[in-house]
Design a protein around this motif. Sequence first.
Motif, PDB file in Angstrom:
ATOM      1  N   LEU A  32      11.285   3.332   1.426  1.00  0.00           N
ATOM      2  CA  LEU A  32      12.195   4.443   1.724  1.00  0.00           C
ATOM      3  C   LEU A  32      13.304   4.022   2.682  1.00  0.00           C
ATOM      4  N   LEU A  33      12.931   3.299   3.726  1.00  0.00           N
ATOM      5  CA  LEU A  33      13.919   2.866   4.711  1.00  0.00           C
ATOM      6  C   LEU A  33      14.956   1.938   4.087  1.00  0.00           C
ATOM      7  N   LEU A  34      14.507   1.023   3.243  1.00  0.00           N
ATOM      8  CA  LEU A  34      15.446   0.119   2.564  1.00  0.00           C
ATOM      9  C   LEU A  34      16.371   0.889   1.637  1.00  0.00           C
ATOM     10  N   SER A  35      15.822   1.876   0.935  1.00  0.00           N
ATOM     11  CA  SER A  35      16.646   2.700   0.057  1.00  0.00           C
ATOM     12  C   SER A  35      17.682   3.466   0.875  1.00  0.00           C
ATOM     13  N   ASP A  36      17.279   3.979   2.027  1.00  0.00           N
ATOM     14  CA  ASP A  36      18.210   4.696   2.901  1.00  0.00           C
ATOM     15  C   ASP A  36      19.338   3.791   3.403  1.00  0.00           C
ATOM     16  N   LEU A  37      19.055   2.489   3.496  1.00  0.00           N
ATOM     17  CA  LEU A  37      20.077   1.527   3.923  1.00  0.00           C
ATOM     18  C   LEU A  37      20.983   1.096   2.770  1.00  0.00           C
ATOM     19  N   GLY A  38      20.710   1.619   1.567  1.00  0.00           N
ATOM     20  CA  GLY A  38      21.577   1.328   0.427  1.00  0.00           C
ATOM     21  C   GLY A  38      21.044   0.301  -0.543  1.00  0.00           C
ATOM     22  N   ALA A  39      19.838  -0.203  -0.325  1.00  0.00           N
ATOM     23  CA  ALA A  39      19.252  -1.167  -1.259  1.00  0.00           C
ATOM     24  C   ALA A  39      18.770  -0.442  -2.513  1.00  0.00           C
ATOM     25  N   LYS A  40      18.752  -1.157  -3.617  1.00  0.00           N
ATOM     26  CA  LYS A  40      18.163  -0.652  -4.857  1.00  0.00           C
ATOM     27  C   LYS A  40      16.720  -1.158  -4.865  1.00  0.00           C
ATOM     28  N   VAL A  41      15.790  -0.258  -4.597  1.00  0.00           N
ATOM     29  CA  VAL A  41      14.402  -0.637  -4.352  1.00  0.00           C
ATOM     30  C   VAL A  41      13.514  -0.285  -5.531  1.00  0.00           C
ATOM     31  N   ASN A  42      12.658  -1.236  -5.916  1.00  0.00           N
ATOM     32  CA  ASN A  42      11.616  -0.992  -6.901  1.00  0.00           C
ATOM     33  C   ASN A  42      10.295  -1.161  -6.171  1.00  0.00           C
ATOM     34  N   ASP A  77       0.825  -1.210   0.000  1.00  0.00           N
ATOM     35  CA  ASP A  77       0.000   0.000   0.000  1.00  0.00           C
ATOM     36  C   ASP A  77       0.855   1.255   0.000  1.00  0.00           C
ATOM     37  N   SER A  78       0.306   2.294  -0.612  1.00  0.00           N
ATOM     38  CA  SER A  78       0.983   3.594  -0.590  1.00  0.00           C
ATOM     39  C   SER A  78       0.065   4.564   0.132  1.00  0.00           C
ATOM     40  N   THR A  79       0.574   5.092   1.211  1.00  0.00           N
ATOM     41  CA  THR A  79      -0.211   6.038   1.998  1.00  0.00           C
ATOM     42  C   THR A  79       0.609   7.299   2.232  1.00  0.00           C
ATOM     43  N   ILE A  80      -0.100   8.381   2.438  1.00  0.00           N
ATOM     44  CA  ILE A  80       0.547   9.656   2.760  1.00  0.00           C
ATOM     45  C   ILE A  80      -0.011  10.129   4.097  1.00  0.00           C
ATOM     46  N   ASP A  81       0.881  10.408   5.032  1.00  0.00           N
ATOM     47  CA  ASP A  81       0.487  10.992   6.310  1.00  0.00           C
ATOM     48  C   ASP A  81       0.683  12.501   6.200  1.00  0.00           C
ATOM     49  N   ARG A  82      -0.373  13.245   6.491  1.00  0.00           N
ATOM     50  CA  ARG A  82      -0.301  14.699   6.424  1.00  0.00           C
ATOM     51  C   ARG A  82      -0.399  15.266   7.832  1.00  0.00           C
ATOM     52  N   TYR A  83       0.547  16.132   8.162  1.00  0.00           N
ATOM     53  CA  TYR A  83       0.558  16.797   9.455  1.00  0.00           C
ATOM     54  C   TYR A  83       0.342  18.286   9.232  1.00  0.00           C
ATOM     55  N   LEU A 116       5.506   9.617   3.705  1.00  0.00           N
ATOM     56  CA  LEU A 116       4.971   8.371   3.170  1.00  0.00           C
ATOM     57  C   LEU A 116       4.873   7.345   4.285  1.00  0.00           C
ATOM     58  N   GLY A 117       3.790   6.582   4.272  1.00  0.00           N
ATOM     59  CA  GLY A 117       3.565   5.539   5.272  1.00  0.00           C
ATOM     60  C   GLY A 117       3.330   4.200   4.590  1.00  0.00           C
ATOM     61  N   GLY A 118       2.945   3.212   5.374  1.00  0.00           N
ATOM     62  CA  GLY A 118       2.672   1.880   4.842  1.00  0.00           C
ATOM     63  C   GLY A 118       3.894   1.282   4.174  1.00  0.00           C
ATOM     64  N   ALA A 119       3.668   0.564   3.088  1.00  0.00           N
ATOM     65  CA  ALA A 119       4.774  -0.077   2.372  1.00  0.00           C
ATOM     66  C   ALA A 119       5.702   0.946   1.720  1.00  0.00           C
ATOM     67  N   THR A 120       5.179   2.139   1.425  1.00  0.00           N
ATOM     68  CA  THR A 120       6.061   3.168   0.860  1.00  0.00           C
ATOM     69  C   THR A 120       7.153   3.532   1.854  1.00  0.00           C
ATOM     70  N   ASN A 121       6.821   3.533   3.137  1.00  0.00           N
ATOM     71  CA  ASN A 121       7.809   3.832   4.159  1.00  0.00           C
ATOM     72  C   ASN A 121       8.871   2.730   4.219  1.00  0.00           C
ATOM     73  N   ALA A 122       8.457   1.475   4.094  1.00  0.00           N
ATOM     74  CA  ALA A 122       9.426   0.369   4.072  1.00  0.00           C
ATOM     75  C   ALA A 122      10.383   0.532   2.902  1.00  0.00           C
ATOM     76  N   ARG A 127       6.766  11.224  -6.634  1.00  0.00           N
ATOM     77  CA  ARG A 127       7.818  12.221  -6.473  1.00  0.00           C
ATOM     78  C   ARG A 127       8.635  11.975  -5.203  1.00  0.00           C
ATOM     79  N   LEU A 128       7.951  11.731  -4.082  1.00  0.00           N
ATOM     80  CA  LEU A 128       8.653  11.515  -2.820  1.00  0.00           C
ATOM     81  C   LEU A 128       9.512  10.246  -2.859  1.00  0.00           C
ATOM     82  N   LEU A 129       9.029   9.211  -3.536  1.00  0.00           N
ATOM     83  CA  LEU A 129       9.818   7.982  -3.672  1.00  0.00           C
ATOM     84  C   LEU A 129      11.056   8.235  -4.534  1.00  0.00           C
TER      85      LEU A 129
END
Length: 124
Positions: free
Chosen positions: A78-88, A38-44, A70-76, A104-106
């Motif tokens: 992002l975190l993997l990308s930040d750890l250096g993984a090549k994420v699709n 899922d792709s979710t957006i948390d707005r504050y 970004l929340g849900g699976a989109t957040n996962a 855009r955020l991804l």
Amino acid sequence: MPWAQCFILRRLHDEMMDSGPADALSAVSGARIMVIGDSTIDRYSIGRVTKVSPEAPVPLVEVQRESYYLGGATNAALLLSDLGAKVNFVSVVGDDPEGDMVRRLLRERGVETDGVVTSSEAGF
């Protein structure tokens, strides 16, 4: 917890049990990982209370700024990308400004979005 996050966490857990956290995290760096979910957006909305509504005890807020995360699976992803993984990332988003924002955020964080499909059907 979405399936993609469970699978990734399980794999990291197994790596840590076998060789330790540092080796588990280094195994993610450079790995090609597909996240489906899922792709979710948390707005504050940040602002100040201008008054309390006379109809109900609800504060009326003058919004001064908004942040989107970004929340849900989109957040996962992002975190993997930040750890250096090549994420699709693979998901369905709406044919609207929020769907464009997810892409855009991804992309800004290095996540591939070729697998993100746009739908104009109700509910997306």
